[in-house]
Design a protein around this motif. Structure first.
Motif, mmCIF file in Angstrom:
data_model
loop_
_atom_site.group_PDB
_atom_site.id
_atom_site.type_symbol
_atom_site.label_atom_id
_atom_site.label_comp_id
_atom_site.label_asym_id
_atom_site.label_seq_id
_atom_site.Cartn_x
_atom_site.Cartn_y
_atom_site.Cartn_z
ATOM 1 N N PHE A 26 11.239 -6.298 2.518
ATOM 2 C CA PHE A 26 10.189 -5.284 2.418
ATOM 3 C C PHE A 26 10.710 -4.112 1.597
ATOM 4 O O PHE A 26 11.904 -3.804 1.617
ATOM 5 N N THR A 27 9.817 -3.472 0.859
ATOM 6 C CA THR A 27 10.202 -2.315 0.058
ATOM 7 C C THR A 27 9.769 -1.027 0.744
ATOM 8 O O THR A 27 8.794 -0.988 1.496
ATOM 9 N N LEU A 28 10.509 0.023 0.448
ATOM 10 C CA LEU A 28 10.168 1.392 0.837
ATOM 11 C C LEU A 28 10.346 2.238 -0.416
ATOM 12 O O LEU A 28 11.341 2.935 -0.580
ATOM 13 N N GLU A 29 9.383 2.139 -1.326
ATOM 14 C CA GLU A 29 9.467 2.790 -2.631
ATOM 15 C C GLU A 29 8.916 4.212 -2.526
ATOM 16 O O GLU A 29 7.703 4.415 -2.648
ATOM 17 N N HIS A 44 0.821 -1.197 0.000
ATOM 18 C CA HIS A 44 0.000 0.000 0.000
ATOM 19 C C HIS A 44 0.863 1.259 0.000
ATOM 20 O O HIS A 44 1.981 1.265 0.515
ATOM 21 N N ASN A 45 0.290 2.313 -0.550
ATOM 22 C CA ASN A 45 0.922 3.625 -0.505
ATOM 23 C C ASN A 45 0.536 4.336 0.786
ATOM 24 O O ASN A 45 -0.641 4.439 1.124
ATOM 25 N N LEU A 46 1.549 4.820 1.494
ATOM 26 C CA LEU A 46 1.319 5.627 2.668
ATOM 27 C C LEU A 46 1.746 7.058 2.376
ATOM 28 O O LEU A 46 2.727 7.284 1.653
ATOM 29 N N PHE A 75 4.866 0.653 0.794
ATOM 30 C CA PHE A 75 5.376 -0.321 1.758
ATOM 31 C C PHE A 75 4.823 -1.686 1.365
ATOM 32 O O PHE A 75 3.622 -1.927 1.413
ATOM 33 N N TYR A 76 5.726 -2.575 0.948
ATOM 34 C CA TYR A 76 5.346 -3.908 0.461
ATOM 35 C C TYR A 76 6.174 -4.933 1.209
ATOM 36 O O TYR A 76 7.408 -4.815 1.280
ATOM 37 N N THR A 77 5.511 -5.936 1.773
ATOM 38 C CA THR A 77 6.210 -6.943 2.568
ATOM 39 C C THR A 77 6.504 -8.226 1.800
ATOM 40 O O THR A 77 6.857 -9.240 2.394
#
Length: 348
Positions: free
Chosen positions: A304-307, A238-240, A280-282
């Motif tokens: 996990f990503t922090l794009e 999801h986009n935060l 944030f993708y796990t």
């Protein structure tokens, strides 16, 4: 600085560049997809581990579909139906996830062989061109990605682009992080500078709402374990919305994005960015034991990503921050990674 050819794709050489040395953080970048394939960071005892997921060889990146470490674009994340309107004209771009366009399409920036235009022991600049009509996107785009270690051993990623016609641009770095190096990340701890998020439908397209995270699964305003409150579908993707202001930080205007800690080792990373959102993708779909480095399989929830990004589907959501780029403007997206091991008292 070490530069070496690691293979060829359709007769064109792919090269790897190593920045830094064993005395501090060390990064390895390859020209296929302008990818970050290694990032060595010390724990509280000085022991280094490679904290980004990657494949053992070039063939793994060519065959892989998880965008490991890649520079993605032209428009990263998702566009509903692969369609949007630009100056009164409907634009249809490549759809590579059912009816959705994801990360620029089947031959996005992650599939290009970028060229090294400048290199030193602690920095490398890569360049590529996306022609008018590439994956359906209008406007010839010239883009660069610079990876650099500064005097304080922070890693900087700078993505820039200029266009010859109005277009949309949302470039992201798609590294998967694991602060322990290997294994599941559910026990690793995370804090995000995001008080709101954009809910999505079944196709992971934002509904257009912007909701508060307070008290729910997406509430990482205080440090907590990643696996403490997974959404009902079993993972985050999801986009935060990064709600802190841009502030002077290390000579640039940046906002706080994230702090990640491995409690066992104390390995710690802060992420700051120029962008308004972060995906944030796990890694729930990293299934099937993809071949990783050093024989460690890449499986669900091992990274996990922090794009940091503009919001997904923003070309169709006028209330979201714009991703439009005009001729004469310069797109510039900054990420800064600061590595300071956490004291043992702060990692429990």
């Amino acid at each position: 600085m070490t530069v070496q050819e690691i293979g060829q794709i359709d007769g064109e050489a792919v090269r790897a560049v190593v920045l830094g040395d064993a005395s501090g953080p060390r990064a390895r970048v390859i020209t296929y997809g302008a990818r970050l394939t290694e990032l060595w960071v010390a724990d509280r005892a000085g022991r280094q581990a490679d904290i980004v997921l990657g494949h053992a060889d070039l063939a793994g990146y060519v065959a892989g579909k998880a965008f490991l470490g890649a520079t993605c674009g032209r428009f990263s994340n998702r566009i509903a139906g692969g369609r949007f309107w630009l100056d009164g004209r409907e634009v249809q771009v490549d759809r590579n996830e059912g009816e959705t366009s994801l990360h620029g399409g089947r031959a996005g920036f992650d599939r290009k062989i970028w060229q090294i235009v400048e290199a030193s022991p602690r920095a490398v600049t890569l360049a590529a061109v996306s022609e008018d009509g590439d994956m359906g996107y209008p406007g010839r785009l010239e883009m660069q990605v610079r990876y650099a270690l500064d005097a304080a051993d922070r890693l900087w990623i700078e993505m820039t682009a200029e266009t010859e016609a109005p277009t949309v641009v949302n470039m992201v770095n798609h590294s998967y992080f694991n602060m322990a190096g290997h294994g599941a990340v559910m026990g690793q701890r995370l804090r995000l500078g995001a008080s709101h998020y954009t809910p999505v439908d079944a196709a992971l397209i934002p509904t257009g709402e912007v909701l508060a995270v307070a008290g729910g699964a997406f509430d990482f305003m205080q440090m907590r374990a990643i696996g403490a409150a997974l959404p009902d579908d079993g993972g985050f993707d999801h986009n935060l919305c990064l709600t802190g202001p841009l502030e002077p930080k290390w000579g640039e205007a940046l906002r706080f994005c994230a702090e990640a800690v491995d409690p066992a080792s104390g390995r710690r990373m802060e992420v700051w960015t120029s962008e308004p959102g972060v995906q944030f993708y796990t890694g729930a779909h990293l299934a099937g034991g993809l071949p990783g480095k050093d024989g460690a399989p890449i499986e669900a929830f091992t990274g996990f990503t922090l794009e940091t990004q503009r919001f997904p589907d923003s070309p169709n959501q006028p209330q979201f921050p714009s991703a439009r780029l005009e001729p004469g403007q310069k797109y510039r997206h900054l990420m800064a990674f600061d590595f300071t091991p956490a004291p043992e008292a702060q990692t429990g």
